[in-house]
Design a protein around this motif. Structure first.
Motif, mmCIF file in Angstrom:
data_model
loop_
_atom_site.group_PDB
_atom_site.id
_atom_site.type_symbol
_atom_site.label_atom_id
_atom_site.label_comp_id
_atom_site.label_asym_id
_atom_site.label_seq_id
_atom_site.Cartn_x
_atom_site.Cartn_y
_atom_site.Cartn_z
ATOM 1 N N LYS A 196 -4.419 14.660 7.910
ATOM 2 C CA LYS A 196 -3.912 13.289 7.851
ATOM 3 C C LYS A 196 -5.004 12.299 7.449
ATOM 4 C CE LYS A 196 -1.527 9.802 10.652
ATOM 5 N NZ LYS A 196 -0.990 9.453 12.004
ATOM 6 N N ASN A 211 -5.324 8.119 1.451
ATOM 7 C CA ASN A 211 -4.541 7.980 2.686
ATOM 8 C C ASN A 211 -3.265 8.817 2.675
ATOM 9 O OD1 ASN A 211 -4.217 6.913 5.288
ATOM 10 N ND2 ASN A 211 -2.813 5.335 4.536
ATOM 11 N N LYS A 265 0.834 -1.201 0.000
ATOM 12 C CA LYS A 265 0.000 0.000 0.000
ATOM 13 C C LYS A 265 0.868 1.249 0.000
ATOM 14 C CE LYS A 265 -3.803 2.176 2.497
ATOM 15 N NZ LYS A 265 -4.697 2.076 3.683
ATOM 16 N N ARG A 266 1.910 1.232 0.806
ATOM 17 C CA ARG A 266 2.788 2.393 0.883
ATOM 18 C C ARG A 266 3.481 2.635 -0.452
ATOM 19 N NH1 ARG A 266 6.827 2.636 5.867
ATOM 20 N NH2 ARG A 266 4.782 2.686 6.859
ATOM 21 N N THR A 321 -9.375 11.276 7.911
ATOM 22 C CA THR A 321 -9.623 9.939 7.386
ATOM 23 C C THR A 321 -11.025 9.857 6.773
ATOM 24 O OG1 THR A 321 -8.209 8.990 9.113
ATOM 25 C CG2 THR A 321 -9.706 7.487 7.948
ATOM 26 N N GLU A 366 0.854 7.130 6.424
ATOM 27 C CA GLU A 366 1.610 6.151 7.198
ATOM 28 C C GLU A 366 3.019 6.633 7.531
ATOM 29 O OE1 GLU A 366 1.503 2.875 4.572
ATOM 30 O OE2 GLU A 366 -0.563 2.305 5.040
ATOM 31 N N SER A 381 2.630 10.058 2.376
ATOM 32 C CA SER A 381 1.692 9.039 2.824
ATOM 33 C C SER A 381 1.371 9.259 4.294
ATOM 34 C CB SER A 381 2.306 7.650 2.636
ATOM 35 O OG SER A 381 1.528 6.680 3.298
#
Length: 513
Positions: free
Chosen positions: A46, A61, A3-4, A92, A78, A76
């Motif tokens: 974020k 995201n 995903k990252r 979110t 994350e 990202s």
């Protein structure tokens, strides 16, 4: 991990778009207005999904960092670590788009400008083009003395006094007015109602030193010829039937028949009524005026109109349809407008004035004319759809200041009307963000959510590329780096409504939409 990696690729794609995006935009049509000095905040949105206004792609995201009124970094979510004293806002499930632009508004010439500005901001509008000005306001701005309200969208440009038969009666006087406004720092020249020879003289003069020419296509002026001569922006689809006339198979005879109409100074005929409903002025001045419109509707040729649209596209003539303004003129007594709860966002004096004009509309406009006006509204929608298909550049605008056109609310009504006309959600989003940036030559600072762009943003609860309805679902607004939560936006509306309930005055400039 996968995903990252995907997000990192998307970020790379987004940042690459900066290089190509900045290349567009053409001539810069910017405003040197004095802006309120704001205390810039530093914070992070974020978990947000960034909407790419160029192609509708989504970047999920993400963390968007805001510093000194700019987007300083996009990474990202994350990858966000400790931010120290920097505020982290949980976004979110939200969608981030550039701030909305109202490219046809009348704000500064209203005594309730502060309240109008706050309401517009609360509805996601972070920039507007002022479509009427005065010598005094221009000079204040030139001297750095024009102060805008604290909670206000950005002033993106403004003209001086609009061109009318009263101040531009001959080609020579029109040229003098253009030169005067140029010296005072006008960003563009706005035309409303002048004779054809005056129109083209002013247009030619405005092109000499950078001002662009925008506004109405007066009676007797051919919209196609105006496009070829360099008119940059046509408002209201004419207004009334000025563009529709070019799409008629009976164009030549109708133009000949309205030769006398081109010499009528409507502003002098009925005075301030033109501010609220110039269409009503026309009908009152000539009870048979609707017959011309009826003829144009009956002789409409789509093939002919496609050629008109091709001219607008080829000569880069922009359009600001203001469908909401057209509808409020055509259906001035409709309860949807006359009894709307949104009228709390209009001053008491202005509302009383509009009520009076609406009653006059009911008394004056006969049923057969009302049916023609209803069909004219349908033709406006058809033109917008055809223009979109033929590549004519368009922007959203509302004509705030006109009858039943409520600040902020009206832009959202415009979204819905554009969708009803058949435009995709992405096209509507582009018309209110990316296209305005391109028109102004400011793609390097606005129009997309990218690093280095101005922090004028709207946070949405739904995906605007899926449905225009999601453009209404505002969760937060960022204006010049300041974050307004949903609670703060509600407070802005409530405070403005309370103040407006006691204001008796109306628009001071008496503009003709």
């Amino acid at each position: 991990m996968k995903k990252r990696t995907t997000n990192q690729i998307l970020v790379s794609t987004l940042l690459t778009g900066i290089l190509f995006g900045c290349a567009g935009g053409g001539t810069s049509h910017t405003s040197n207005s004095s802006q309120v000095n704001k205390i810039h905040e530093s914070f992070v949105l974020k978990g947000v999904t960034i909407v790419n206004t160029q192609n509708g792609q989504l970047l999920p995201n993400m963390a968007v960092m805001i510093d000194a009124g700019k987007i300083s970094k996009i990474i990202s979510a994350e990858a966000v670590g400790e931010q120290g004293s920097k505020r982290v806002i949980d976004a979110t499930g939200k969608y981030l788009v550039p701030g909305y632009l109202d490219m046809h508004a009348h704000v500064l010439d209203d005594s309730a400008a502060a309240e109008i500005s706050a309401i517009m901001l609360a509805y996601g509008i972070t920039g507007y083009r002022q479509m009427s000005g005065t010598d005094e306001i221009l000079l204040q701005r030139k001297d750095g003395k024009l102060k805008l309200p604290a909670d206000s969208p950005e002033l993106l440009g403004m003209p001086g006094p609009v061109l009318l038969r009263s101040n531009a009666s001959t080609p020579e006087t029109a040229v003098e007015v253009v030169q005067k406004q140029r010296a005072e720092g006008a960003d563009f020249i706005k035309v409303v109602d002048v004779a054809p020879n005056v129109f083209f003289a002013a247009l030619a003069e405005s092109k000499k030193s950078g001002e662009y020419f925008a506004g109405h296509v007066p009676a007797g002026v051919d919209a196609v010829q105006a496009s070829k001569e360099g008119m940059l922006s046509i408002e209201h689809l004419g207004p009334v039937d000025a563009v529709l006339l070019s799409c008629s198979t009976n164009e030549a005879s109708v133009r000949k028949a309205i030769g006398s109409e081109a010499t009528v100074n409507m502003s002098a005929e009925i005075g301030k009524l033109t501010v609220a409903n110039p269409l009503l002025v026309r009908l009152m001045a000539n009870q048979n005026a609707f017959l011309k419109t009826r003829t144009l509707i009956d002789t409409y040729s789509e093939s002919k109109c496609k050629k008109v649209a091709e001219t607008f596209a080829n000569f880069k003539t922009w359009h600001v349809p203001t469908l909401i303004r057209n509808v409020t003129m055509q259906q001035a007594d409709k309860s949807e407008y006359t009894n709307s709860a949104n009228l709390q966002y209009v001053s008491r004096g202005t509302r009383e004035y509009w009520d009076g004009v609406s009653k006059q509309f009911t008394k004056t406009v006969k049923p057969v004319a009302r049916e023609t006006l209803r069909q004219l509204g349908a033709m406006d929608m058809k033109l917008v759809k055809l223009f979109d298909q033929q590549g004519v550049k368009m922007m959203t605008g509302t004509d705030v200041g006109g009858m039943w056109v409520v600040p902020g609310v009206s832009l959202h009504q415009e979204f819905d009307l554009l969708a009803k006309a058949g435009l995709s959600p992405l096209k509507v989003l582009q018309m209110t963000t990316l296209n305005g940036a391109e028109f102004l030559g400011k793609r390097s600072t606005m129009g997309t959510v990218e690093v280095g762009k101005d922090a004028n943003l709207v946070l949405l609860d739904g995906n605007p590329v899926v449905s225009v309805a999601n453009l209404h679902k505002i969760n937060g607004v960022v204006r010049d780096g300041k974050y307004y939560s949903e609670t703060m936006l509600t407070a802005l509306k409530q405070d403005a409504a309370k103040k407006l309930s006691s204001i008796e005055s109306q628009n001071q400039n008496g503009h003709s939409h």
